[in-house]
Each structure stands twice: as C-alpha cells, then as structure tokens.
Design a protein around this motif. Structure first.
Motif, PDB file in Angstrom:
ATOM      1  N   LYS A 146     -16.196  23.458   9.091  1.00  0.00           N
ATOM      2  CA  LYS A 146     -15.658  24.035   7.227  1.00  0.00           C
ATOM      3  C   LYS A 146     -17.047  25.370   7.107  1.00  0.00           C
ATOM      4  O   LYS A 146     -17.483  25.040   7.386  1.00  0.00           O
ATOM      5  CB  LYS A 146     -16.190  23.060   6.195  1.00  0.00           C
ATOM      6  CG  LYS A 146     -15.359  23.611   5.514  1.00  0.00           C
ATOM      7  CD  LYS A 146     -15.770  22.346   4.173  1.00  0.00           C
ATOM      8  CE  LYS A 146     -15.779  23.154   2.496  1.00  0.00           C
ATOM      9  NZ  LYS A 146     -14.370  23.554   2.581  1.00  0.00           N
ATOM     10  N   SER A 147     -16.141  26.941   7.181  1.00  0.00           N
ATOM     11  CA  SER A 147     -16.394  27.348   6.636  1.00  0.00           C
ATOM     12  C   SER A 147     -17.183  28.661   8.167  1.00  0.00           C
ATOM     13  O   SER A 147     -18.110  29.839   7.976  1.00  0.00           O
ATOM     14  CB  SER A 147     -17.496  27.420   5.367  1.00  0.00           C
ATOM     15  OG  SER A 147     -16.919  27.387   4.158  1.00  0.00           O
ATOM     16  N   PHE A 148     -16.519  27.609   8.965  1.00  0.00           N
ATOM     17  CA  PHE A 148     -17.375  28.344  10.173  1.00  0.00           C
ATOM     18  C   PHE A 148     -15.970  29.041  11.341  1.00  0.00           C
ATOM     19  O   PHE A 148     -16.117  30.102  11.792  1.00  0.00           O
ATOM     20  CB  PHE A 148     -18.287  27.577  10.581  1.00  0.00           C
ATOM     21  CG  PHE A 148     -18.808  28.363  12.557  1.00  0.00           C
ATOM     22  CD1 PHE A 148     -19.893  28.859  12.038  1.00  0.00           C
ATOM     23  CD2 PHE A 148     -18.906  27.768  12.883  1.00  0.00           C
ATOM     24  CE1 PHE A 148     -21.241  29.254  12.554  1.00  0.00           C
ATOM     25  CE2 PHE A 148     -18.925  28.680  14.568  1.00  0.00           C
ATOM     26  CZ  PHE A 148     -20.274  28.803  13.977  1.00  0.00           C
ATOM     27  N   ILE A 153      -6.913  25.926   5.972  1.00  0.00           N
ATOM     28  CA  ILE A 153      -7.178  24.290   6.992  1.00  0.00           C
ATOM     29  C   ILE A 153      -8.606  24.210   7.155  1.00  0.00           C
ATOM     30  O   ILE A 153      -8.790  23.030   7.328  1.00  0.00           O
ATOM     31  CB  ILE A 153      -7.011  25.656   8.568  1.00  0.00           C
ATOM     32  CG1 ILE A 153      -5.438  26.028   8.417  1.00  0.00           C
ATOM     33  CG2 ILE A 153      -7.844  24.949   9.397  1.00  0.00           C
ATOM     34  CD1 ILE A 153      -5.339  27.066   9.748  1.00  0.00           C
ATOM     35  N   ASN A 154      -8.967  25.750   6.439  1.00  0.00           N
ATOM     36  CA  ASN A 154     -10.643  25.597   5.964  1.00  0.00           C
ATOM     37  C   ASN A 154     -10.481  23.750   5.356  1.00  0.00           C
ATOM     38  O   ASN A 154     -12.178  23.286   5.235  1.00  0.00           O
ATOM     39  CB  ASN A 154     -11.351  26.081   5.527  1.00  0.00           C
ATOM     40  CG  ASN A 154     -12.993  26.035   5.240  1.00  0.00           C
ATOM     41  OD1 ASN A 154     -13.443  26.432   6.085  1.00  0.00           O
ATOM     42  ND2 ASN A 154     -13.317  27.279   3.963  1.00  0.00           N
ATOM     43  N   ASP A 170     -11.777  13.999  11.052  1.00  0.00           N
ATOM     44  CA  ASP A 170     -11.929  13.023  11.307  1.00  0.00           C
ATOM     45  C   ASP A 170     -13.735  13.513  12.117  1.00  0.00           C
ATOM     46  O   ASP A 170     -13.968  14.971  11.731  1.00  0.00           O
ATOM     47  CB  ASP A 170     -11.650  12.417  12.654  1.00  0.00           C
ATOM     48  CG  ASP A 170     -11.385  13.447  13.569  1.00  0.00           C
ATOM     49  OD1 ASP A 170     -11.507  14.454  13.785  1.00  0.00           O
ATOM     50  OD2 ASP A 170     -10.643  12.574  14.667  1.00  0.00           O
ATOM     51  N   ASP A 171     -14.562  12.736  12.144  1.00  0.00           N
ATOM     52  CA  ASP A 171     -15.293  13.230  12.972  1.00  0.00           C
ATOM     53  C   ASP A 171     -15.895  14.430  14.240  1.00  0.00           C
ATOM     54  O   ASP A 171     -16.848  15.257  14.439  1.00  0.00           O
ATOM     55  CB  ASP A 171     -16.696  11.903  13.652  1.00  0.00           C
ATOM     56  CG  ASP A 171     -16.877  11.170  12.390  1.00  0.00           C
ATOM     57  OD1 ASP A 171     -16.818  11.471  11.220  1.00  0.00           O
ATOM     58  OD2 ASP A 171     -17.265   9.498  12.898  1.00  0.00           O
ATOM     59  N   ASN A 172     -14.649  13.933  15.090  1.00  0.00           N
ATOM     60  CA  ASN A 172     -14.797  15.827  15.843  1.00  0.00           C
ATOM     61  C   ASN A 172     -13.810  16.817  15.259  1.00  0.00           C
ATOM     62  O   ASN A 172     -13.803  17.718  15.667  1.00  0.00           O
ATOM     63  CB  ASN A 172     -13.431  14.807  16.910  1.00  0.00           C
ATOM     64  CG  ASN A 172     -14.163  13.537  17.756  1.00  0.00           C
ATOM     65  OD1 ASN A 172     -16.089  13.972  17.917  1.00  0.00           O
ATOM     66  ND2 ASN A 172     -13.583  13.018  17.966  1.00  0.00           N
ATOM     67  N   GLY A 173     -14.203  17.088  13.574  1.00  0.00           N
ATOM     68  CA  GLY A 173     -12.462  18.189  13.472  1.00  0.00           C
ATOM     69  C   GLY A 173     -11.775  18.391  13.450  1.00  0.00           C
ATOM     70  O   GLY A 173     -10.760  19.296  13.411  1.00  0.00           O
ATOM     71  N   ALA A 178     -22.508  25.251  11.736  1.00  0.00           N
ATOM     72  CA  ALA A 178     -21.661  25.292  10.757  1.00  0.00           C
ATOM     73  C   ALA A 178     -22.181  24.270   9.369  1.00  0.00           C
ATOM     74  O   ALA A 178     -22.155  24.653   8.124  1.00  0.00           O
ATOM     75  CB  ALA A 178     -20.536  23.914  10.866  1.00  0.00           C
ATOM     76  N   SER A 179     -22.974  23.131   9.609  1.00  0.00           N
ATOM     77  CA  SER A 179     -24.093  22.504   8.959  1.00  0.00           C
ATOM     78  C   SER A 179     -24.893  23.728   8.175  1.00  0.00           C
ATOM     79  O   SER A 179     -25.361  23.074   6.772  1.00  0.00           O
ATOM     80  CB  SER A 179     -24.206  21.260   8.997  1.00  0.00           C
ATOM     81  OG  SER A 179     -23.658  19.877   9.448  1.00  0.00           O
ATOM     82  N   ALA A 180     -25.282  24.159   8.211  1.00  0.00           N
ATOM     83  CA  ALA A 180     -26.617  25.279   8.084  1.00  0.00           C
ATOM     84  C   ALA A 180     -25.645  26.399   7.326  1.00  0.00           C
ATOM     85  O   ALA A 180     -26.045  26.674   6.282  1.00  0.00           O
ATOM     86  CB  ALA A 180     -27.093  26.419   9.066  1.00  0.00           C
ATOM     87  N   THR A 181     -24.661  25.982   7.636  1.00  0.00           N
ATOM     88  CA  THR A 181     -23.999  27.367   6.505  1.00  0.00           C
ATOM     89  C   THR A 181     -22.929  27.200   5.415  1.00  0.00           C
ATOM     90  O   THR A 181     -22.364  27.898   4.546  1.00  0.00           O
ATOM     91  CB  THR A 181     -22.485  27.939   7.682  1.00  0.00           C
ATOM     92  OG1 THR A 181     -21.475  27.165   7.845  1.00  0.00           O
ATOM     93  CG2 THR A 181     -22.979  28.900   8.375  1.00  0.00           C
TER      94      THR A 181
END
Length: 394
Positions: free
Chosen positions: A47-49, A150-151, A156-159, A390-393
């Motif tokens: 997400k957002s990456f 798409i974003n 799932d856990d693997n995107g 990605a989590s940091a963004t």
C-alpha cells in the motif's frame, strides 16, 4: 511512445522513456506486441508503495519460471530469459506511477542486475528505496484511478489481492524497433491458457453475476475491445477523449434526391427550431450530392421533434430516412485543428500550444460523465525489507 494496458480495474496508459532506456523499452514493447502479458496477475501489492506484475502465471503457479524477456520467449533458450538492466542516473522513483523492470543480482556478478518480463509500478511518491533495484523505463500518464483501486485492494499476507486483478490486453501505438527474428504478432488476443485459469482467484463479479452464455461473453469482449480502440484513437490524437459521444442535437438525413439543396432542407426543417448548420454532403471532385446530410439544431428538443415528425416524409419525390447522428468527426476535427494550430505556434510558426483545450472544453458536454534458469521468481529485493519500508511510508 505509449502503451495501453487494459486491466480488470480499468485502463492504464504508460509513456515509454525510449531515449533513456532503449533496451528495456524494446523488451517491454515486444512482449506487449506478442500479447505475452495477457492475463498476468497483479501481485506483491504494498500500500502506497508499489505493485508488481508481468509474469503470465504469477506467484501462485508452482510451474512459473518468473517470466522471460522477449528474446527468451522467441528463442526458447533459458539462457536468454534475462538480460542486464541498465539504470539511467537521471531516472529516479520520485513520482507515483513510475514504471520499472523488476531486477535481481547476476549470480556471478552482484554489480549487474538482470531483468526479464516483470515490472513494478510505484503507488506513492518518493519511493526511492526502489532506485537501483527497479530499472525505470516508463511513467503512467493516464489511469491513476486504476492505481488507486489497486492500492486499495484487499490483499493477503503476501500482497496478493483476494479478488483477482489482471492485465487483460495490451496495445501499442508506435513501435520504433525492428522485430526480432521469429516474432509474429497475433491477429487477436489469445484466450488464457489452462495453467493461467488454474491460478484464478475470486472474480469480483462472480458472487452476484449469473453465468454468462456465449453470446453475452462475446458481446462483453467486443465492448472491451471497442473501449481499448477508442482509447488508442485518443492517444493518437484522432479523438479528443475516448468516451466522446455523438452530439444529441444533430440529425442524419439520407435517401435524399440528388437535386435537394442545403437551403431546401434548412427551410423545411427550420419550423422545428433554430438551425445552426445544414449541409448536404457532396463529392469533393464533382460536387455531386451523395444523397445524405447533417442538420444541427440549436436545441436538443427541436432535434427530437424533427426526428419524430419528418421520418419517411417526401422531399423532392424521395421518401427520406432520418436518424440521430452517430458521427463525432466534427468534434474531432475542431479539437484536432485547434491542437495543430497551437502546436504550430509553439514551434514558432505563429499560431496556437498543446491539447486543443479550448475546443475540448467547448464540447465536453458530450463526454460520458457517468464513467475501473535465470533469476529467481522476480522480487527485486528481500520481501521483509520491502514490507518494513512500505510500513514506514504509511
């Protein structure tokens, strides 16, 4: 240089940076040309990456090899599946919609990274973590609503999206590269293979849509191709926008007597309302009537009244036929002429800039306002590292 990707979420247009990344662009163009990307799943959504696609089978298929370059596809040689990717120093992941080939380090030379068919699209600004890993070759210029869809997809856990998101079709406008030996462009988009169908997850319409018969499926296919062709015409400059609709105040009149003149029709039809233009279409060389005409009314209601009252009326001993005009050529000509004039001025020839904005806005009322053995699998970097970034963004 542009490429159209028709996806299950809508259409994406990518401008290719052929001057900066010629080999990457050639590989991408030729893969699009042979319809290699058809039915490729979107996966690894962060997400957002970014998200990743370009492997016809995707990560859910155990038999997937991660995709192949066009040279590997044509030769069948596993050693040509990947090729060294060049990173232009001026190309950075600054903007959302930056498109680059997924790469992995060369097995024997970590300073060289290899690309094949998979590519990555950034879903946020300043995704510089991808610099040096995703080899940039293009930018998304249309379809940012599709990127947002798409974003926002549930993954799932693997995107991997729980509801399939796939590339359905690809179209290229201009190909400056000569075709490699053995390349044959298919006449139509091939259907998905059995292996591709086996990787399908839930279709977003499957829960509430009845099973389609052959005729309905064929109609939907034709509609998708028509939308793709319309967008292609827009990209080429032949239409001001793909969803352009014919004007609702213009009548098409045919089966005219060759002696019927413009002023005759205008006089007859003017009783329904003010007429802006009335033109009998004639042969350019001889000037002879082609026995049909277009009549433009100032008011839509006057056009409708004329349609119902004048059907099969005798004019000059001919029983005419009337329909609402389906032509958008006048709108396109006005937009195109304005565009060309502005381009000439921009080039220093004294008239008009890009886009034909004035005429485009003038006719915007006709737009549809209601209108989604080589490298390993292909991740460009460690998945855990990617998720942390990605989590940091967020």
């Amino acid at each position: 240089m542009s490429v159209l990707l028709e996806t299950t979420k809508g259409d994406i247009v990518i401008d290719l940076l052929v001057d900066y990344s010629p080999k990457l662009c050639e590989n991408f163009l030729k893969l699009c040309k042979v319809k290699y990307y058809n039915y490729s799943p979107v996966h690894s959504i962060q997400k957002s990456f970014s998200f990743q696609t370009g492997d016809p089978l995707g990560p859910l298929a155990p038999q997937s090899d991660g995709g192949s370059s066009i040279w590997g596809v044509l030769s069948g040689d596993p050693s040509r599946r990947a090729f060294p990717a060049l990173f232009h120093p001026k190309l950075k992941h600054i903007e959302r919609g930056t498109v680059g080939m997924a790469t992995v380090p060369h097995p024997s030379d970590p300073d060289v990274r290899l690309a094949a068919s998979q590519f990555i699209v950034s879903l946020g600004d300043d995704t510089d973590f991808l610099d040096g890993k995703s080899a940039i070759f293009g930018k998304v210029v249309e379809g940012f609503d599709v990127l947002e869809a798409i974003n926002s997809a549930i993954v799932d856990d693997n995107g991997y999206p729980l509801v399939d998101i796939r590339i359905l079709h690809t179209a290229i406008l201009d190909d400056p590269y000569p075709d490699p030996p053995g390349l044959v462009e298919p006449a139509a988009s091939p259907p998905p293979s059995r292996a591709q169908l086996d990787t399908a997850r839930l279709d977003e319409n499957a829960a509430d849509a009845p099973e389609e018969d052959g005729e309905t499926a064929e109609k939907m296919r034709r509609e998708r191709e028509a939308r793709a062709q319309a967008l292609t015409l827009e990209m080429m400059g032949d239409l001001p926008f793909a969803e352009v609709k014919p004007p609702e105040n213009v009548l098409f009149v045919c089966k005219l007597n060759p002696v019927t003149r413009d002023e005759d029709l205008e006089l007859i039809f003017s009783r329904f309302g003010t007429i802006l233009s009335c033109e009998v279409i004639r042969d350019r060389k001889t000037g002879d009537s082609l026995q049909y005409a277009f009549i433009e009314f100032e008011d839509k209601s006057a056009c409708e009244a004329a349609y119902f009252k004048m059907q099969d009326v005798l004019i000059d001993d001919r029983r005419i036929h009337i329909d609402f005009s389906q032509s958008v050529s006048k709108l396109s000509d006005a937009w195109r002429n304005d565009t060309n004039a502005k381009r000439q001025k921009q080039a220093g020839r004294g008239r008009g800039g890009w886009g034909g904005v004035r005429e485009l806005e003038k006719w915007r009322k006709y737009r549809n306002e209601d209108d989604d053995e080589g490298p390993s699998y292909g991740m460009v970097h460690n998945e855990e590292e990617l998720r942390e970034k990605a989590s940091a963004t967020k």
